[in-house]
Design a protein around this motif. Structure first.
Motif, short mmCIF file in Angstrom:
data_model
loop_
_atom_site.label_atom_id
_atom_site.label_comp_id
_atom_site.label_asym_id
_atom_site.label_seq_id
_atom_site.Cartn_x
_atom_site.Cartn_y
_atom_site.Cartn_z
N ASN A 40 31.24 1.89 12.87
CA ASN A 40 31.90 1.65 11.46
C ASN A 40 31.23 0.29 11.19
OD1 ASN A 40 33.13 0.53 9.05
ND2 ASN A 40 35.12 1.00 9.93
N SER A 41 30.28 0.13 10.12
CA SER A 41 29.51 -1.02 10.04
C SER A 41 30.58 -2.06 9.12
CB SER A 41 28.37 -0.60 8.90
OG SER A 41 28.62 -0.31 7.67
N CYS A 42 31.49 -1.65 8.96
CA CYS A 42 32.53 -2.47 8.13
C CYS A 42 32.16 -2.74 7.06
CB CYS A 42 32.87 -3.84 9.11
SG CYS A 42 34.00 -3.26 10.49
N GLY A 43 31.50 -2.01 6.01
CA GLY A 43 30.91 -2.20 4.77
C GLY A 43 31.74 -1.66 3.79
N GLU A 44 31.14 -0.82 3.08
CA GLU A 44 31.92 -0.68 1.81
C GLU A 44 32.80 0.94 1.98
OE1 GLU A 44 28.79 -0.64 -1.09
OE2 GLU A 44 27.31 0.79 0.34
N HIS A 45 32.38 1.64 2.98
CA HIS A 45 33.10 2.69 3.34
C HIS A 45 34.67 2.57 3.63
CE1 HIS A 45 29.08 4.44 3.38
NE2 HIS A 45 29.47 5.45 3.51
N GLY A 46 34.91 1.69 4.61
CA GLY A 46 36.15 1.48 4.94
C GLY A 46 36.75 1.99 6.32
N TYR A 47 35.78 3.14 6.79
CA TYR A 47 36.30 3.75 7.92
C TYR A 47 34.53 4.02 8.76
CZ TYR A 47 38.65 7.40 10.53
OH TYR A 47 39.18 8.23 11.53
N PHE A 48 34.74 5.27 9.58
CA PHE A 48 33.51 5.60 10.28
C PHE A 48 32.46 5.97 8.99
CE2 PHE A 48 36.17 6.67 13.84
CZ PHE A 48 35.68 6.01 14.80
N ASP A 49 31.27 5.02 9.15
CA ASP A 49 30.32 5.26 8.05
C ASP A 49 28.81 5.50 8.77
OD1 ASP A 49 29.50 2.98 9.20
OD2 ASP A 49 29.87 2.04 7.20
N SER A 50 28.84 5.89 10.01
CA SER A 50 27.37 5.83 10.59
C SER A 50 27.25 6.28 11.87
CB SER A 50 26.72 4.33 10.70
OG SER A 50 27.49 3.48 11.33
N ILE A 51 26.13 6.95 12.18
CA ILE A 51 25.62 7.21 13.60
C ILE A 51 24.81 6.20 14.10
CG2 ILE A 51 25.24 8.98 15.06
CD1 ILE A 51 27.47 9.91 13.64
N GLN A 52 24.90 5.71 15.51
CA GLN A 52 23.88 4.90 16.08
C GLN A 52 23.49 5.51 17.32
OE1 GLN A 52 25.64 0.77 16.67
NE2 GLN A 52 23.95 0.27 15.71
N LYS A 53 22.14 5.45 17.53
CA LYS A 53 21.26 5.85 18.78
C LYS A 53 21.06 4.44 19.77
CE LYS A 53 17.23 8.39 20.28
NZ LYS A 53 15.82 9.04 20.03
N LEU A 54 21.71 4.36 20.56
CA LEU A 54 21.68 2.96 21.24
C LEU A 54 20.39 3.34 22.37
CD1 LEU A 54 25.25 2.09 21.94
CD2 LEU A 54 23.84 1.52 19.87
N ASN A 55 19.51 2.40 22.75
CA ASN A 55 18.45 2.60 23.35
C ASN A 55 18.65 1.34 24.54
OD1 ASN A 55 16.07 2.34 25.24
ND2 ASN A 55 14.87 3.12 23.29
N LEU A 56 19.25 2.03 25.70
CA LEU A 56 19.64 1.02 26.73
C LEU A 56 18.38 0.51 27.37
CD1 LEU A 56 22.84 3.09 28.24
CD2 LEU A 56 22.67 1.53 26.32
N GLU A 57 17.27 0.95 27.16
CA GLU A 57 16.12 0.34 27.72
C GLU A 57 15.63 -0.80 26.87
OE1 GLU A 57 13.10 3.07 28.98
OE2 GLU A 57 14.47 3.95 30.41
#
Length: 556
Positions: free
Chosen positions: A456-473
């Motif tokens: 949740n980017s805490c933007g205009e949606h107000g709820y879960f609004d995104s998927i992130q791909k986290l690169n731990l390297e």
């Protein structure tokens, strides 16, 4: 630099001064668009209070009750279904969290509902179905109300028929001496040839994969605990299932069970507790590595002075739990081979619902888990009334990595990668997240390079609004923002065949589409994560309330 995209038709490039978003959607002004979209989900029978809540925040339309839906054709509106997705995507969640105008007292008390999306890659077609899990509590509610028990006007006309973990039944006598009932609403697993709807409130319930009809509870053996974890872990090497749950009344405590691939109970062991006597604890998840199971028991406790009221039925069981500032988090590491205790000790206090993964490296056990940014009490307040919930970054998690020295038990803990500070919106950093998943290629065996989260980017949606791909390297994130009015559920990672790269696979997830008051299935290529167009989008002709967890069953 990692890119950020918003799912939308391709339009002209944004001006150079714009934030780093590759694509924008041309829309009505936000207030007008949201009010217009909200009209789609407020029916004539929607109670006024609920209708107002949805008008104020359209994401809440994704909480609305589902109806039983027979197998029906779905439309592949763009792209093609990959060959690896020939099979069935199962999702489980609360099909309803209100009975008419009466709201359940917690999101997790909602009646279980199973959705199945069957995909045919050769024909590029799909079909879907959804059905309530006909638990003892669901059937009793239907009998009390009359009607079909799903989404008709009779639902809730008699009040709440039975006691849930957080929700009291209507009338004190319906609660006294009654242990909370099992909603079977949290996850779907496939084990010993059975499709099982699971929730830690009781035994798993078998679901007919052809009709989604409820076949009944499955008790693999009498020695297993009463509870059966929704996050039971299956060893990829031999199919052994590790589960845990509250002991059968009148006993107190938690037991851990080991069930082989054929469904035979191999061993059951008691969980150690920090105090001399066992306690009631809510233990939702664990992390499995090649040789160990790691549990975190956060200090969300049932105080001694609340036990009588919670167990007798005079008070809500779930709402009797409180956060203890005096206690730490209790960590237990069990050896998978014999369920013996390797370490059981206190670590600095934190709150967590979900682990991500665990692996062993140079004599160290590494556990990736979600650590709540804010306080547990505030999170549970939102869960207690989702139609009134307002979300901020404090209600979400950061991905942490705990390192446990296997020989000594010494523990260190750190953020897995950089995160946004309060008020910061750098989408190349980790944003507040839940439901982390990794590729099965690395799961439980070695450190993953990539973790995929619902955020949740805490933007205009107000709820879960995104998927992130986290690169731990690289310590960088790629962020895919949903189009306005589209709210994603947890992702399922499905590996590509004949490929070795860790991220060679597809992310498949259900989303709530406000404009249609219905669900879509979105398929992304995990290796081309920030490309604008998904691999495939399937429009379902049915509403699917927000789901928790599921699984993908490849066609035999």
């Amino acid at each position: 630099m990692p890119r950020i995209v918003r799912d939308a038709p391709r339009l002209a490039a944004p001006p150079a001064s714009s934030p780093p978003v590759a694509v924008r959607r041309r829309q009505l002004p936000l207030g007008r668009r949201h009010r217009a979209a909200a009209l789609c989900v407020c029916r004539a029978t929607t109670p006024r209070e609920i209708a107002r809540a949805i008008e104020d925040a359209p994401w809440r339309g994704g909480l609305e009750p589902a109806a039983n839906a027979p197998w029906t054709a779905a439309e592949v509106v763009s792209g093609r279904i990959p060959a690896e997705l020939a099979g069935t995507l199962y999702r489980a969640g609360p099909g309803r969290i209100r009975l008419g105008a009466t709201k359940y007292a917690h999101w997790f008390d909602g009646d279980g509902y199973v959705t199945a999306i069957e995909m045919d890659a050769d024909a590029n077609t799909a079909r879907c179905a959804g059905k309530y899990v006909e638990t003892a509590r669901w059937t009793k509610q239907r009998a009390r109300d009359g009607g079909d028990g799903t989404n008709d006007d009779a639902v809730g006309s008699s009040g709440v028929a039975v006691r849930g973990a957080w929700t009291q039944a209507s009338g004190m006598m319906a609660n006294l001496g009654r242990f909370p009932t099992n909603p079977s609403n949290t996850s779907i697993i496939v084990h010993a040839g059975k499709v099982l709807a699971c929730c830690e409130g009781g035994a798993p319930v078998a679901i007919d994969p052809a009709s989604l009809a409820t076949r009944g509870e499955v008790v693999f053996g009498p020695s297993l605990p009463m509870g059966f974890s929704a996050h039971s872990k299956q060893d990829p090497r031999d199919g052994t299932l590790y589960t845990w749950g509250l002991k059968k009344p009148p006993f107190i405590g938690i037991s851990v069970g080991k069930v082989n691939a054929a469904g035979e109970v191999m061993q059951v062991a008691d969980m150690p507790f920090p105090r001399a006597a066992p306690e009631f604890a809510l233990l939702h998840d664990c992390a499995m590595s090649e040789n160990y199971l790691t549990f975190f028991m956060c200090p969300w406790e049932l105080p001694n002075d609340a036990i009588v009221g919670a167990l007798s039925g005079m008070k809500s069981f779930g709402h009797s739990f409180k956060w203890s500032d005096e206690r730490e988090t209790w960590m237990v590491v069990l050896r998978k081979s014999d369920l013996s205790v390797v370490h059981a000790k206190n670590v600095p206090s934190f709150s967590s619902y979900h682990t991500c993964d665990a692996y062993e490296e140079n004599g160290k056990l590494k556990v990736l888990y979600g650590k709540l940014r804010g306080d547990r009490t505030g999170l549970e307040k939102n869960f207690g009334d989702m139609y009134a919930a307002v979300w901020s970054s404090r209600h979400y998690n950061d991905l942490h990595e705990m390192t446990i020295d296997i020989a000594t038990g010494n523990v260190t803990d750190a953020l897995a990668m950089p995160t946004n500070a309060d008020g910061e919106r750098d989408m190349t950093k980790m944003i507040g997240m839940e439901f982390p998943v990794v590729s099965p290629r690395t799961m439980s065996r070695r450190k993953p390079k990539y973790v995929y989260t619902l955020a949740n980017s805490c933007g205009e949606h107000g709820y879960f609004d995104s998927i992130q791909k986290l690169n731990l390297e690289t310590q960088k994130a790629e962020t895919r923002l949903s189009a306005l009015g589209h709210y994603p559920h947890e992702c399922e990672f499905i590996p590509k065949t004949n490929a070795d790269d860790e991220d060679a696979g597809y992310l498949a997830y259900v989303e709530y589409d406000v404009s249609r008051d219905a669900a879509n299935v979105v398929v992304l290529d995990a290796q081309r994560f920030t490309e604008v167009d998904p691999v495939a989008v399937i429009a379902l002709p049915m509403h699917v309330p927000y789901t928790f967890h599921g699984t993908f069953a490849r066609r035999a």
